[in-house]
Structure formats: structure tokens, C-alpha cells
Design a protein around this motif. Sequence first.
Motif, mmCIF file in Angstrom:
data_model
loop_
_atom_site.group_PDB
_atom_site.id
_atom_site.type_symbol
_atom_site.label_atom_id
_atom_site.label_comp_id
_atom_site.label_asym_id
_atom_site.label_seq_id
_atom_site.Cartn_x
_atom_site.Cartn_y
_atom_site.Cartn_z
ATOM 1 N N ASN A 1 -42.831 6.908 -1.858
ATOM 2 C CA ASN A 1 -43.935 7.406 -2.373
ATOM 3 C C ASN A 1 -44.539 6.346 -2.514
ATOM 4 O O ASN A 1 -45.531 6.462 -3.187
ATOM 5 N N LEU A 2 -43.900 5.368 -1.396
ATOM 6 C CA LEU A 2 -45.170 3.862 -1.455
ATOM 7 C C LEU A 2 -44.729 3.272 -0.209
ATOM 8 O O LEU A 2 -44.550 3.449 0.999
ATOM 9 N N VAL A 3 -46.255 3.130 -0.316
ATOM 10 C CA VAL A 3 -46.296 2.461 1.053
ATOM 11 C C VAL A 3 -46.398 0.832 0.929
ATOM 12 O O VAL A 3 -46.817 0.395 0.114
ATOM 13 N N LYS A 4 -45.861 -0.204 2.308
ATOM 14 C CA LYS A 4 -45.353 -1.072 1.839
ATOM 15 C C LYS A 4 -46.361 -2.133 2.745
ATOM 16 O O LYS A 4 -46.507 -1.300 3.899
ATOM 17 N N VAL A 5 -46.956 -3.592 2.522
ATOM 18 C CA VAL A 5 -47.738 -4.072 3.538
ATOM 19 C C VAL A 5 -47.040 -5.748 4.116
ATOM 20 O O VAL A 5 -46.340 -5.519 2.901
ATOM 21 N N TRP A 6 -46.375 -5.252 5.237
ATOM 22 C CA TRP A 6 -45.877 -7.186 5.736
ATOM 23 C C TRP A 6 -46.455 -7.732 6.177
ATOM 24 O O TRP A 6 -47.584 -7.624 7.096
ATOM 25 N N ASN A 7 -46.570 -9.153 5.829
ATOM 26 C CA ASN A 7 -46.955 -9.987 6.537
ATOM 27 C C ASN A 7 -45.908 -10.617 8.108
ATOM 28 O O ASN A 7 -45.153 -10.548 8.029
ATOM 29 N N ALA A 8 -46.857 -10.209 8.957
ATOM 30 C CA ALA A 8 -46.732 -10.407 10.497
ATOM 31 C C ALA A 8 -45.790 -11.504 10.991
ATOM 32 O O ALA A 8 -44.688 -11.522 11.430
ATOM 33 N N ALA A 9 -46.503 -13.302 10.243
ATOM 34 C CA ALA A 9 -46.230 -13.910 10.582
ATOM 35 C C ALA A 9 -44.627 -14.725 9.660
ATOM 36 O O ALA A 9 -43.726 -14.718 10.066
ATOM 37 N N ASP A 10 -44.303 -13.469 8.917
ATOM 38 C CA ASP A 10 -42.977 -14.142 7.366
ATOM 39 C C ASP A 10 -42.215 -13.111 7.636
ATOM 40 O O ASP A 10 -41.084 -13.379 7.143
ATOM 41 N N GLY A 11 -42.456 -11.753 7.547
ATOM 42 C CA GLY A 11 -42.149 -10.416 7.656
ATOM 43 C C GLY A 11 -41.601 -10.304 6.188
ATOM 44 O O GLY A 11 -40.685 -9.614 6.350
ATOM 45 N N LYS A 12 -41.909 -10.742 5.154
ATOM 46 C CA LYS A 12 -42.361 -11.143 4.110
ATOM 47 C C LYS A 12 -43.257 -10.055 3.321
ATOM 48 O O LYS A 12 -44.526 -9.832 3.807
ATOM 49 N N VAL A 13 -43.262 -9.128 2.070
ATOM 50 C CA VAL A 13 -43.486 -7.987 1.505
ATOM 51 C C VAL A 13 -45.012 -8.610 0.609
ATOM 52 O O VAL A 13 -44.916 -9.497 -0.062
#
Length: 185
Positions: A1-13
Amino acid sequence: NLVKVWNAADGKVIAELSGHQRHVYNVAFHPDGKHIISGDLMGVLKQWEVGSWKHVRDFEGGAVLVGWDTKFQSDCGGIRGIDFSPDGKTLAGAGITEVTNAFAGVGIPAVVLFNWKTGKRIRVLKPKTSIRGHCWGLKWHPTGNFIAAVCGSGSGYISFFKPNEEKSFFDFKLPHVAYDIDIHP
């Protein structure tokens, strides 16, 4: 029930977008790059602002892609695919309508079009051929003149829709069910 967005450069949420009451099935960025849309099991489409990650609004009319199976006491459907018209003015959501058997995925594949500006449903598109199952994925052609969608259960089809017509103009039979589609640039 959650959408997560990651930084493509370092893989951090970098963001967790909460608010969906049921499983999230698909997400897409709007062509302007300033918004994300997410769709869930109950046909709810939520718009999020990129950067602030604030919930902007819910779209109206996606519940047509949900059915209640009285035999199995189960919801079936939801937003299985999302894509935007090249100009960003129309949002398309893929799914199933008129569900009669949730576990077997028996129903009619459908693509629902929404007006991006108003958030309201424009029309529901269905194959002209008697196809049963979900519409799993879809893609707008870069010209904006048609949408290609993969449909079916048991056997598969690619259905081609013009956005201003409720029935597909061509259904191409596949040897098996396909679950996503893209168009060569």
C-alpha cells in the motif's frame, strides 16, 4: 500500500508515498517530470508531486476496473498498467471490467482514459473481439494516435485502440498471454 521512490545514483529511498488502502500495482511519471501517478487494486489513481512528494489528488472513475466476485468473496482488478499520451493531456489505465470469476481472471479487458487536467474519466475502451481476462499493460504510440494494449488470460492479444473510439480497431492474437508492452522508438 506504499509507493517508494529511490535515488538512481546511490539506490537510497528518498520518499515513501502512503495513502493507498490496497495493493499498488503500477506507477508512472507524467511527461512533464513533475508528477507521479500510482494505481491500486481498487482502481484508485493518486497523483503525487515530485520533489515535495505531496499527494495532489485522486482521479475519479477508476473503480470501473474493479469487480467483486461473490463466489470467492474477493476483489479483482485494479490498475494493471499506466501510460500517458505523448502530450501529457490524457492518462490511460489498464485493467479488467465486468468480472465474473476473480481467481480465473474472467472478465472483459479494458483501458480507461482520464483527462489529466480535470482528473475525470473520459471513456472506457474494450476489445472488439470477444477476449476474456485482464488488460495487463499498455503503451501510447509516440504520435498519440493509438494505444497498444496486451490483453487476455489463457490466450493473449494485442489490442489497438484509437483514444476517441470505445472499441479496438484491431486485435492481434498472440500464442500466449503477454503482461507488458512497449513500442520501438
